[in-house]
Design a protein around this motif. Structure first.
Motif, mmCIF file in Angstrom:
data_model
loop_
_atom_site.group_PDB
_atom_site.id
_atom_site.type_symbol
_atom_site.label_atom_id
_atom_site.label_comp_id
_atom_site.label_asym_id
_atom_site.label_seq_id
_atom_site.Cartn_x
_atom_site.Cartn_y
_atom_site.Cartn_z
ATOM 1 N N GLU A 79 0.762 -1.384 -0.078
ATOM 2 C CA GLU A 79 -0.130 -0.133 0.035
ATOM 3 C C GLU A 79 0.804 1.271 -0.075
ATOM 4 O O GLU A 79 0.494 2.100 -0.794
ATOM 5 C CB GLU A 79 -0.684 0.028 1.303
ATOM 6 C CG GLU A 79 -1.906 1.102 1.107
ATOM 7 C CD GLU A 79 -2.733 0.895 2.508
ATOM 8 O OE1 GLU A 79 -2.317 1.834 3.577
ATOM 9 O OE2 GLU A 79 -3.820 0.389 2.523
ATOM 10 N N ARG A 82 2.537 1.668 -3.357
ATOM 11 C CA ARG A 82 1.369 2.136 -4.418
ATOM 12 C C ARG A 82 0.882 3.751 -4.413
ATOM 13 O O ARG A 82 0.372 4.249 -5.105
ATOM 14 C CB ARG A 82 0.478 1.115 -4.483
ATOM 15 C CG ARG A 82 0.985 -0.212 -5.206
ATOM 16 C CD ARG A 82 -0.335 -0.858 -5.606
ATOM 17 N NE ARG A 82 -1.203 -1.408 -4.502
ATOM 18 C CZ ARG A 82 -2.542 -0.955 -4.648
ATOM 19 N NH1 ARG A 82 -3.134 0.093 -5.667
ATOM 20 N NH2 ARG A 82 -3.433 -1.126 -3.679
ATOM 21 N N THR A 83 1.052 4.392 -3.133
ATOM 22 C CA THR A 83 0.577 5.553 -2.863
ATOM 23 C C THR A 83 1.359 6.723 -3.734
ATOM 24 O O THR A 83 2.416 7.064 -4.015
ATOM 25 C CB THR A 83 1.047 5.837 -1.392
ATOM 26 O OG1 THR A 83 0.343 4.791 -0.684
ATOM 27 C CG2 THR A 83 0.177 7.085 -1.049
ATOM 28 N N PHE A 86 -0.965 13.191 -4.772
ATOM 29 C CA PHE A 86 -1.735 14.093 -5.733
ATOM 30 C C PHE A 86 -1.923 15.477 -5.195
ATOM 31 O O PHE A 86 -2.714 15.645 -4.267
ATOM 32 C CB PHE A 86 -3.334 13.332 -6.079
ATOM 33 C CG PHE A 86 -4.090 14.298 -7.059
ATOM 34 C CD1 PHE A 86 -3.471 14.160 -8.266
ATOM 35 C CD2 PHE A 86 -5.346 14.653 -6.514
ATOM 36 C CE1 PHE A 86 -4.135 14.810 -9.061
ATOM 37 C CE2 PHE A 86 -6.109 15.437 -7.641
ATOM 38 C CZ PHE A 86 -5.764 15.463 -8.934
ATOM 39 N N PHE A 97 -9.313 17.708 -13.807
ATOM 40 C CA PHE A 97 -8.953 16.536 -12.776
ATOM 41 C C PHE A 97 -9.415 15.402 -12.535
ATOM 42 O O PHE A 97 -8.659 14.316 -12.266
ATOM 43 C CB PHE A 97 -8.801 17.422 -11.199
ATOM 44 C CG PHE A 97 -10.177 17.642 -10.635
ATOM 45 C CD1 PHE A 97 -11.050 16.486 -10.010
ATOM 46 C CD2 PHE A 97 -10.748 18.972 -10.468
ATOM 47 C CE1 PHE A 97 -12.147 16.825 -9.731
ATOM 48 C CE2 PHE A 97 -12.197 19.084 -10.315
ATOM 49 C CZ PHE A 97 -12.796 18.026 -9.675
ATOM 50 N N GLU A 98 -10.662 15.193 -13.029
ATOM 51 C CA GLU A 98 -11.224 13.691 -13.110
ATOM 52 C C GLU A 98 -10.522 12.935 -13.812
ATOM 53 O O GLU A 98 -10.262 11.610 -13.437
ATOM 54 C CB GLU A 98 -12.915 14.090 -13.586
ATOM 55 C CG GLU A 98 -13.714 13.976 -12.488
ATOM 56 C CD GLU A 98 -15.254 13.686 -12.789
ATOM 57 O OE1 GLU A 98 -16.129 13.799 -12.179
ATOM 58 O OE2 GLU A 98 -15.287 13.862 -14.076
ATOM 59 N N PRO A 99 -10.083 13.071 -15.365
ATOM 60 C CA PRO A 99 -9.235 12.289 -15.913
ATOM 61 C C PRO A 99 -8.084 11.923 -15.467
ATOM 62 O O PRO A 99 -7.630 10.703 -15.444
ATOM 63 C CB PRO A 99 -9.284 12.912 -17.258
ATOM 64 C CG PRO A 99 -10.163 14.084 -17.309
ATOM 65 C CD PRO A 99 -10.431 14.208 -15.851
ATOM 66 N N LEU A 101 -7.571 11.967 -12.022
ATOM 67 C CA LEU A 101 -7.843 10.694 -10.951
ATOM 68 C C LEU A 101 -8.002 9.426 -11.385
ATOM 69 O O LEU A 101 -7.433 8.657 -10.779
ATOM 70 C CB LEU A 101 -9.181 11.500 -10.041
ATOM 71 C CG LEU A 101 -8.866 12.594 -9.124
ATOM 72 C CD1 LEU A 101 -10.368 12.912 -8.569
ATOM 73 C CD2 LEU A 101 -7.820 12.325 -7.911
ATOM 74 N N ASP A 102 -8.788 9.489 -12.261
ATOM 75 C CA ASP A 102 -9.203 8.100 -12.812
ATOM 76 C C ASP A 102 -7.762 7.412 -13.765
ATOM 77 O O ASP A 102 -7.396 6.406 -13.395
ATOM 78 C CB ASP A 102 -9.958 8.399 -14.478
ATOM 79 C CG ASP A 102 -10.633 6.980 -14.826
ATOM 80 O OD1 ASP A 102 -10.889 6.342 -13.766
ATOM 81 O OD2 ASP A 102 -11.044 6.867 -16.175
ATOM 82 N N ALA A 105 -5.998 5.935 -10.704
ATOM 83 C CA ALA A 105 -6.679 4.615 -10.384
ATOM 84 C C ALA A 105 -6.340 3.416 -11.477
ATOM 85 O O ALA A 105 -5.965 2.468 -11.058
ATOM 86 C CB ALA A 105 -8.086 4.831 -10.218
ATOM 87 N N ARG A 106 -6.360 3.670 -12.822
ATOM 88 C CA ARG A 106 -6.186 2.770 -13.746
ATOM 89 C C ARG A 106 -4.637 2.257 -13.869
ATOM 90 O O ARG A 106 -4.604 1.112 -14.088
ATOM 91 C CB ARG A 106 -6.417 3.322 -14.886
ATOM 92 C CG ARG A 106 -8.080 3.494 -15.520
ATOM 93 C CD ARG A 106 -8.373 4.279 -16.577
ATOM 94 N NE ARG A 106 -9.766 4.611 -16.807
ATOM 95 C CZ ARG A 106 -10.375 3.690 -17.483
ATOM 96 N NH1 ARG A 106 -10.086 2.408 -18.034
ATOM 97 N NH2 ARG A 106 -11.770 3.916 -17.531
ATOM 98 N N LEU A 110 -2.584 4.337 -5.462
ATOM 99 C CA LEU A 110 -3.389 4.767 -4.377
ATOM 100 C C LEU A 110 -3.364 6.127 -3.979
ATOM 101 O O LEU A 110 -2.527 6.458 -4.044
ATOM 102 C CB LEU A 110 -2.832 3.853 -3.146
ATOM 103 C CG LEU A 110 -4.004 3.643 -1.994
ATOM 104 C CD1 LEU A 110 -4.785 2.364 -2.271
ATOM 105 C CD2 LEU A 110 -3.219 3.029 -0.830
ATOM 106 N N ILE A 111 -4.525 6.919 -4.107
ATOM 107 C CA ILE A 111 -4.199 8.246 -4.327
ATOM 108 C C ILE A 111 -4.230 9.174 -2.553
ATOM 109 O O ILE A 111 -5.121 8.787 -1.783
ATOM 110 C CB ILE A 111 -5.666 8.839 -4.766
ATOM 111 C CG1 ILE A 111 -5.690 8.533 -6.257
ATOM 112 C CG2 ILE A 111 -5.778 10.363 -4.871
ATOM 113 C CD1 ILE A 111 -6.840 8.778 -7.201
ATOM 114 N N ALA A 112 -3.140 9.673 -2.687
ATOM 115 C CA ALA A 112 -3.216 10.654 -1.178
ATOM 116 C C ALA A 112 -3.233 12.102 -1.489
ATOM 117 O O ALA A 112 -2.489 12.627 -2.167
ATOM 118 C CB ALA A 112 -1.722 10.282 -0.798
ATOM 119 N N ALA A 113 -4.609 12.338 -1.625
ATOM 120 C CA ALA A 113 -4.831 13.926 -1.966
ATOM 121 C C ALA A 113 -4.338 14.825 -1.043
ATOM 122 O O ALA A 113 -4.969 14.766 0.109
ATOM 123 C CB ALA A 113 -6.318 14.081 -2.435
#
Lengths: 132, 140
Positions: A79, A82-83, A86, A97-99, A101-102, A105-106, A110-113
């Motif tokens: 974990e 993989r972080t 962001f 920003f949406e694409p 974030l996607d 993930a793809r 693992l997103i640490a905003a």
């Protein structure tokens, strides 16, 4: 005296986080429900102007971020490994920003905003969220 | 005569260390000025990637819709404090698997600030964020 000075230098060298992305201008978002985030080697940033950066270097689109993340996280299973940090400007619109974030993930991240914690939290002191 | 010449030769080859402490303090000042010891704050989330299923689901999944600065929870418009209260009352932390999933969809001009606050609230209440975008990743 010289010995103490060199010990201090070693201390600062070990504790320092040199800003790789100091040239990117952004105003981070604010929220109450935030916890402590540890620095990770992989980072994605979106500047005020909506420019995308992977590891401090500008990339053309979200697809480049997906490939880059997939490459950087290849053979990483944990974990913590993989972080992906962001960072995004608070005023950036969702079309930008949406694409991204996607894409993270793809790419298997693992997103640490990252954002600034506000004091309006309704949690009693000492019960804050912590992400290690 | 020869003895004193040898002694002077040896002392001349020593490295002068008198200025080392000055150099060290200059380096300390450099590190003090450039170091950031501040801890980063944020939230950690594992967003599931994939396409929206065409099969109708048995149980209704919690859906949060963002439009401009407006937040709707299951088609009911609420504010952020109310969203936080409602999500906590759902007790998502104790749920397992798909029951933890909160669908997040955005339309119109949504700023990252609104999106971020919503995502932080979902994560803090124990939910797993699933971002809904148009099929194939294209924007409307």
């Amino acid at each position: 005296m010289g010995d103490i000075a060199f010990l201090l230098i070693i201390f600062f060298m070990v504790c320092s986080n040199f800003a790789k992305e100091a040239h990117i201008h952004l105003k981070p978002p604010k929220a109450a429900d935030l916890g402590e985030i540890k620095e990770t080697p992989v980072s994605v940033t979106i500047s005020q102007e909506g420019a995308l950066y992977l590891q401090g270097r500008q990339v053309p689109d979200a697809a480049a971020i997906e490939w880059g993340i997939a490459g950087l996280l290849k053979d990483k299973a944990g974990e913590k490994e993989r972080t992906v940090l962001f960072k995004c400007d608070a005023a950036v619109s969702r079309e930008v920003f949406e694409p991204v974030l996607d894409a993270i993930a793809r790419g298997g991240g693992l997103i640490a905003a990252i954002g600034d914690k506000t004091v309006e939290s309704i949690e009693p002191p000492g019960t804050g969220v912590r992400y290690d | 005569m020869l003895k004193s010449f040898k002694k002077r030769q040896l002392s001349d080859s020593d490295i002068p260390v008198a200025s080392f402490s000055d150099l060290a303090f200059l380096l300390i000042i450099f590190f003090i000025l450039t170091t950031t010891l501040q801890k980063a704050t944020g939230f950690l989330t594992d967003i599931p990637s994939g396409m929206k299923s065409q099969v109708p689901q048995q149980e209704k999944t919690t859906t949060i819709a963002l439009h401009e600065d407006q937040i709707s929870l299951n088609d009911e418009t609420i504010n952020l404090a109310e969203l936080r209260r409602r999500l906590r009352s759902m007790n998502l932390k104790s749920k397992l698997g798909d029951a933890k999933i909160v669908l997040l969809t955005a339309t119109g001009k949504v700023k990252y600030q609104t999106y971020y606050e919503t995502m932080a609230t979902i994560t803090a209440s124990g939910g797993v964020i699933a971002i809904i975008r148009e099929e194939g990743g294209k924007e409307p």
